[in-house]
Each structure stands twice: as structure tokens, then as C-alpha cells.
Design a protein around this motif. Structure first.
Motif, mmCIF file in Angstrom:
data_model
loop_
_atom_site.group_PDB
_atom_site.id
_atom_site.type_symbol
_atom_site.label_atom_id
_atom_site.label_comp_id
_atom_site.label_asym_id
_atom_site.label_seq_id
_atom_site.Cartn_x
_atom_site.Cartn_y
_atom_site.Cartn_z
ATOM 1 N N HIS A 1 14.407 -42.782 35.062
ATOM 2 C CA HIS A 1 14.423 -41.494 34.417
ATOM 3 C C HIS A 1 15.824 -41.052 33.829
ATOM 4 C CE1 HIS A 1 10.896 -40.849 36.368
ATOM 5 N NE2 HIS A 1 11.415 -41.207 37.592
ATOM 6 N N THR A 2 16.724 -41.501 34.242
ATOM 7 C CA THR A 2 18.060 -41.321 33.753
ATOM 8 C C THR A 2 19.052 -42.454 33.537
ATOM 9 O OG1 THR A 2 19.176 -41.226 36.064
ATOM 10 C CG2 THR A 2 18.343 -39.365 35.259
ATOM 11 N N SER A 3 18.278 -43.474 32.905
ATOM 12 C CA SER A 3 18.955 -44.760 32.473
ATOM 13 C C SER A 3 19.758 -44.390 31.096
ATOM 14 C CB SER A 3 18.152 -45.676 32.273
ATOM 15 O OG SER A 3 17.047 -45.607 31.184
ATOM 16 N N VAL A 4 20.851 -45.542 31.235
ATOM 17 C CA VAL A 4 21.550 -45.592 29.997
ATOM 18 C C VAL A 4 21.245 -46.957 29.577
ATOM 19 C CG1 VAL A 4 23.779 -45.888 29.118
ATOM 20 C CG2 VAL A 4 23.504 -44.020 30.733
ATOM 21 N N THR A 5 20.766 -47.109 28.138
ATOM 22 C CA THR A 5 19.977 -48.307 27.912
ATOM 23 C C THR A 5 20.783 -49.394 26.888
ATOM 24 O OG1 THR A 5 17.702 -47.102 27.790
ATOM 25 C CG2 THR A 5 17.850 -49.130 26.631
ATOM 26 N N PHE A 6 21.316 -50.426 27.576
ATOM 27 C CA PHE A 6 21.999 -51.200 26.844
ATOM 28 C C PHE A 6 20.998 -52.430 26.115
ATOM 29 C CE2 PHE A 6 24.919 -49.668 29.907
ATOM 30 C CZ PHE A 6 25.997 -49.677 28.886
ATOM 31 N N PHE A 7 21.162 -52.699 24.673
ATOM 32 C CA PHE A 7 20.570 -53.834 24.265
ATOM 33 C C PHE A 7 21.147 -54.517 23.254
ATOM 34 C CE2 PHE A 7 20.089 -49.584 21.981
ATOM 35 C CZ PHE A 7 19.791 -49.992 20.605
ATOM 36 N N THR A 8 20.748 -55.674 22.675
ATOM 37 C CA THR A 8 21.397 -56.622 21.881
ATOM 38 C C THR A 8 20.333 -57.205 20.985
ATOM 39 O OG1 THR A 8 22.939 -58.459 21.971
ATOM 40 C CG2 THR A 8 21.014 -58.520 23.523
ATOM 41 N N LEU B 1 22.267 -46.724 24.206
ATOM 42 C CA LEU B 1 21.457 -45.746 24.023
ATOM 43 C C LEU B 1 21.597 -44.849 25.165
ATOM 44 C CD1 LEU B 1 19.435 -43.573 22.742
ATOM 45 C CD2 LEU B 1 17.523 -45.046 23.730
ATOM 46 N N ASP B 2 22.533 -43.631 24.921
ATOM 47 C CA ASP B 2 22.808 -42.892 26.025
ATOM 48 C C ASP B 2 21.825 -41.568 26.003
ATOM 49 O OD1 ASP B 2 23.622 -41.350 28.253
ATOM 50 O OD2 ASP B 2 25.710 -41.327 27.491
ATOM 51 N N ALA B 3 20.790 -41.620 26.757
ATOM 52 C CA ALA B 3 19.848 -40.192 26.742
ATOM 53 C C ALA B 3 19.896 -39.691 28.111
ATOM 54 C CB ALA B 3 18.576 -40.664 26.086
ATOM 55 N N ARG B 4 20.791 -40.001 28.871
ATOM 56 C CA ARG B 4 20.810 -39.588 30.148
ATOM 57 C C ARG B 4 20.745 -38.117 30.401
ATOM 58 N NH1 ARG B 4 22.789 -42.090 35.187
ATOM 59 N NH2 ARG B 4 22.821 -40.655 36.586
ATOM 60 N N ASP B 5 21.542 -37.319 29.662
ATOM 61 C CA ASP B 5 21.355 -35.705 29.828
ATOM 62 C C ASP B 5 20.907 -35.085 28.535
ATOM 63 O OD1 ASP B 5 22.398 -35.577 32.454
ATOM 64 O OD2 ASP B 5 24.547 -36.137 31.548
ATOM 65 N N ALA B 6 20.199 -35.882 27.554
ATOM 66 C CA ALA B 6 19.870 -35.315 26.498
ATOM 67 C C ALA B 6 18.783 -34.382 26.625
ATOM 68 C CB ALA B 6 19.240 -36.428 25.427
ATOM 69 N N PRO B 7 18.593 -33.444 25.456
ATOM 70 C CA PRO B 7 17.353 -32.421 25.558
ATOM 71 C C PRO B 7 16.314 -33.168 24.880
ATOM 72 C CG PRO B 7 19.129 -31.752 23.790
ATOM 73 C CD PRO B 7 19.647 -33.052 24.676
ATOM 74 N N ALA B 8 15.220 -32.551 24.899
ATOM 75 C CA ALA B 8 13.956 -33.219 24.265
ATOM 76 C C ALA B 8 14.307 -33.468 22.888
ATOM 77 C CB ALA B 8 12.799 -32.365 24.190
ATOM 78 N N PHE B 9 13.866 -34.620 22.539
ATOM 79 C CA PHE B 9 14.141 -34.915 21.125
ATOM 80 C C PHE B 9 13.460 -34.509 19.913
ATOM 81 C CE2 PHE B 9 15.495 -39.112 23.409
ATOM 82 C CZ PHE B 9 16.855 -38.769 23.125
ATOM 83 N N ALA B 10 12.148 -33.784 20.316
ATOM 84 C CA ALA B 10 11.426 -32.957 19.542
ATOM 85 C C ALA B 10 10.541 -32.249 20.422
ATOM 86 C CB ALA B 10 10.625 -33.923 18.443
#
Length: 99
Positions: free
Chosen positions: A31-38, A46-55
Motif C-alpha cells: 500500500h505504501t511502497s516506494v518502487t525502484f525499477f531498472t 517511483l515515490d507514490a507513498r503519500d501521493a493523492p489520487a492520480f486522476a
């Protein structure tokens, strides 16, 4: 029953299976992950931890994928050039992702 990896047996995996708050499809409730990718171009977060709804949903219940994509891209930060080389084995990779 699928135990994900031998080290979990005879118990289920060690992460939650809740359905709420996901920003990406997964069987685990990150639910509160910060996603690292390569990829070949670099390493990103991708830091969406405390982001509001994207749309917001439209009146008909639909949602604009392009708007979500644009908002998510704003939260991606490139950390370095080149692919991050992680061994495909425990303990570097979670056991259920090695197969």
C-alpha cells in the motif's frame, strides 16, 4: 496450496494480501511502497507513498489513463544511468520472484 518458496512452507507468504491502495497490479498489498525499477537506460524510483489520487473518475465511472500516466511520470526520479544488476537468487530477490 502455493507457498511462494520453500522457506515459507508450511506457512503462507510474509506479506499482506489486501486489495486496497494499490498503484500497480500485485497479489501482495504494497500500500505504501516506494518502487525502484531498472532498465537498460537507468535506475529509477517511483515515490507514490503519500501521493493523492492520480486522476478522478468521470461521471460515467471511467478514468483517463493518459492523465494517470502523466501524473505517475511526474513522480519518477532517475537515480543513475545503466541497469542495476541484481542476482536472481535469495537473498537479493524475494523467493517467489526467482522462478
Amino acid at each position: 496450496m502455493h507457498y511462494r518458496a520453500q522457506r515459507y512452507a508450511p506457512h503462507l507468504s510474509n506479506y499482506s494480501g489486501a486489495a486496497g491502495g494499490r498503484t500497480f497490479p500485485t497479489a501482495a498489498g504494497f500500500h505504501t511502497s516506494v518502487t525502484f525499477f531498472t532498465d537498460d537506460e537507468g535506475v529509477y524510483v517511483l515515490d507514490a507513498r503519500d501521493a493523492p489520487a492520480f486522476a478522478d473518475r468521470q461521471a460515467d465511472g471511467s478514468i483517463e489513463l493518459q492523465k494517470i500516466t502523466a501524473e505517475v511520470k511526474k513522480r519518477i526520479t532517475k537515480l543513475r544511468n545503466g541497469r542495476l544488476d541484481l542476482p536472481n537468487e535469495v537473498p537479493f530477490t524475494e523467493p517467489h520472484n526467482t522462478g
